[in-house]
Design an enzyme around this catalytic site. Structure first.
Site, short mmCIF file in Angstrom:
data_model
loop_
_atom_site.label_atom_id
_atom_site.label_comp_id
_atom_site.label_asym_id
_atom_site.label_seq_id
_atom_site.Cartn_x
_atom_site.Cartn_y
_atom_site.Cartn_z
N ARG A 152 0.68 -1.04 -0.39
CA ARG A 152 -0.06 0.01 -0.30
C ARG A 152 0.74 1.22 -0.30
O ARG A 152 1.58 1.29 0.43
CB ARG A 152 -1.05 -0.06 1.50
N HIS A 170 -1.53 0.75 -9.48
CA HIS A 170 -2.68 0.07 -9.42
C HIS A 170 -2.67 -1.42 -9.34
O HIS A 170 -4.25 -1.62 -9.89
CB HIS A 170 -3.42 0.38 -8.05
P1 NDP Z 1 -2.35 -11.70 3.82
O1 NDP Z 1 -3.27 -11.04 5.30
O2 NDP Z 1 -2.00 -13.18 3.29
O3 NDP Z 1 -0.74 -11.90 4.76
C1 NDP Z 1 -0.16 -10.59 5.32
C2 NDP Z 1 0.97 -10.84 5.56
O4 NDP Z 1 1.82 -9.05 6.39
C3 NDP Z 1 1.38 -12.75 7.05
O5 NDP Z 1 2.36 -12.90 6.49
C4 NDP Z 1 1.64 -11.38 7.90
O6 NDP Z 1 2.21 -12.18 8.44
C5 NDP Z 1 2.58 -10.26 7.46
N1 NDP Z 1 2.48 -9.23 8.12
C6 NDP Z 1 1.57 -8.30 9.12
N2 NDP Z 1 1.66 -7.83 9.98
C7 NDP Z 1 3.05 -7.40 9.74
C8 NDP Z 1 3.46 -6.93 10.88
N3 NDP Z 1 3.53 -6.45 11.54
N4 NDP Z 1 5.35 -7.61 10.98
C9 NDP Z 1 5.69 -8.10 9.76
N5 NDP Z 1 4.70 -8.74 9.23
C10 NDP Z 1 3.36 -8.80 8.98
O7 NDP Z 1 -2.29 -10.54 2.79
P2 NDP Z 1 -2.25 -10.59 1.52
O8 NDP Z 1 -0.38 -12.03 1.38
O9 NDP Z 1 -3.40 -11.62 0.68
O10 NDP Z 1 -1.88 -8.99 0.54
C11 NDP Z 1 -1.18 -9.06 1.15
C12 NDP Z 1 -1.77 -7.29 0.77
O11 NDP Z 1 -0.96 -7.00 -0.21
C13 NDP Z 1 -3.25 -7.08 1.24
O12 NDP Z 1 -2.79 -6.31 2.08
C14 NDP Z 1 -2.91 -5.23 0.14
O13 NDP Z 1 -2.00 -4.31 0.55
C15 NDP Z 1 -1.83 -6.16 -0.87
N6 NDP Z 1 -2.75 -6.07 -2.45
C16 NDP Z 1 -1.78 -4.91 -3.19
C17 NDP Z 1 -2.47 -5.25 -4.78
C18 NDP Z 1 -2.11 -4.44 -6.03
O14 NDP Z 1 -2.52 -5.00 -6.67
N7 NDP Z 1 -1.07 -3.45 -5.61
C19 NDP Z 1 -3.73 -6.31 -5.05
C20 NDP Z 1 -3.43 -7.34 -3.89
C21 NDP Z 1 -2.90 -7.12 -2.52
P3 NDP Z 1 1.85 -13.36 9.77
O15 NDP Z 1 2.35 -14.55 8.42
O16 NDP Z 1 2.52 -13.44 10.25
O17 NDP Z 1 0.72 -13.00 9.65
C1 OXD Z 2 -6.20 -5.39 -3.65
C2 OXD Z 2 -5.16 -5.00 -3.79
O1 OXD Z 2 -6.51 -4.93 -1.96
O2 OXD Z 2 -5.86 -4.81 -5.76
O3 OXD Z 2 -6.53 -6.09 -4.77
O4 OXD Z 2 -4.85 -4.43 -3.55
#
Ligand code: NDP
Ligand code: OXD
Length: 308
Positions: free
Chosen positions: A223, A271
């Site tokens: 983000r 994005h």
């Molecule tokens: P998940 O919820 O599956 O995974 C999140 C990961 O981040 C987990 O491994 C989690 O750790 C880790 N995490 C969360 N908080 C912390 C912290 N404070 N310190 C260290 N690690 C942390 O999310 P997704 O993989 O599905 O998606 C990730 C992000 O990608 C979304 O939230 C969104 O912001 C972004 N996104 C962007 C898109 C784009 O087009 N640019 C499209 C889709 C998503 P743990 O394993 O310990 O819980």
């Molecule tokens: C999502 C994104 O969170 O598009 O799916 O960023």
């Protein structure tokens, strides 16, 4: 009851016919044409519609159209409204492809070749072996894992950073604040795939860049608010970082005149790293609507206390 759709990114013309085909008899409305607000019990949203969710007194379930949920401001949901995020193989595939492409572009120095072409120079270079180009992924969730597997298959050494420790993972994992230093140590490329939470906001800052080797590259697909934008510009201009690929921004669309537009070592994409695909995601959405109405546990329900 009625399902409300609202997104500033996604086309209702893609989603509603697919959902309607799987849910004959269901009524769908596209905001702002909400009909009777009392009839809406489910909402399929990218962001909250103007006026918020309190306008729908019988709303019980919000299905995010994204994998992330910060843009929905879950902390402001009326009591009793549950939230689920999207987990979709199409989305994971596209994210893995985008990150592999970005890493390869930096590793094979396409920026330098493009600049040399503009100068009319034959700038012959050979890239470092992939085995000597370690890639770090912040966040090893659904998307981080898909990216990690794709990069490992392409021959890059990959490691990840998570909030909680992992017993089993496809790549070595460092966890928590104490794991951040060892995770960053020696990385050639850093990918941010964290969710936006109070703990992760502003994490891509001068302090973190200083812990990367000089000349590392940044790929931010998490983000925009993960990144302290002036810190990145300073790190690029001083040569501390070599380049950045940015897909997400504090303000989207990126405003005209923003320094990223013209920066020679920044690639801006709007994005588009991974968007949800109505074809592959419709089944999860339908199943969650059924579960929400029957009071069953949801698929990929978001824990509001954790924020992801
Ligand atoms: P998940 O919820 O599956 O995974 C999140 C990961 O981040 C987990 O491994 C989690 O750790 C880790 N995490 C969360 N908080 C912390 C912290 N404070 N310190 C260290 N690690 C942390 O999310 P997704 O993989 O599905 O998606 C990730 C992000 O990608 C979304 O939230 C969104 O912001 C972004 N996104 C962007 C898109 C784009 O087009 N640019 C499209 C889709 C998503 P743990 O394993 O310990 O819980
Ligand atoms: C999502 C994104 O969170 O598009 O799916 O960023």
């Amino acid at each position: 009851m009625t399902v409300l759709f609202h997104s500033t990114l996604d086309d209702p013309g893609e989603w509603i016919p697919r959902l309607a085909a799987l849910m004959p008899g269901e009524t769908f409305r596209v905001w702002p044409d909400c009909g009777d607000p009392e009839a809406i019990d489910v909402a399929l949203l990218w962001t909250q519609p103007e006026g918020g969710l309190a306008a729908f007194p019988r709303l019980r379930f919000v299905q995010s159209i994204g994998a992330g949920v910060d843009q929905l401001a879950p902390g402001s949901f009326p009591a009793g409204v549950r939230l689920a995020r999207l987990v979709d193989t199409g989305l994971s595939d596209r994210m893995a492809e985008y990150c592999l492409l970005a890493v390869l572009r930096h590793h094979r120095q396409f920026d330098l070749h493009a600049a040399a072409q503009r100068r009319g120079e034959w700038d012959y270079r050979t890239p470092a072996p992939r085995a000597a180009y370690p890639v770090g992924i912040m966040g090893l969730g659904v998307l981080g894992e898909a990216v990690a597997k794709r990069l490992v298959a392409a021959g890059f050494p990959v490691r990840a950073w998570t909030r909680t420790a992992r017993a089993a993972a496809p790549v070595p994992v460092h966890a928590g604040p104490d794991g951040l230093g060892p995770f960053l140590d020696g990385l050639a490329a850093l990918i941010c795939l964290l969710p936006l939470t109070p703990q992760t906001e502003g994490i891509l800052s001068a302090g973190l860049f200083a812990r990367l080797p000089r000349g590392a590259v940044l790929i931010n697909v998490g983000r925009g608010r993960h990144l302290v934008e002036p810190d990145l510009i300073e790190a690029l201009d001083s040569g501390e970082l070599a380049a950045a690929t940015l897909d997400v921004f504090r303000t989207e669309p990126l405003p005209p005149g923003h320094p990223f537009w013209a920066h020679p070592r920044v690639l801006v994409t709007p994005h588009v790293a991974a968007n949800a695909d109505a074809d592959s995601a419709a089944a999860q959405v339908i199943e969650n609507i059924r579960r929400a109405r029957e009071g069953e546990p949801l698929l990929h329900e978001v824990d509001p206390a954790q924020g992801y």
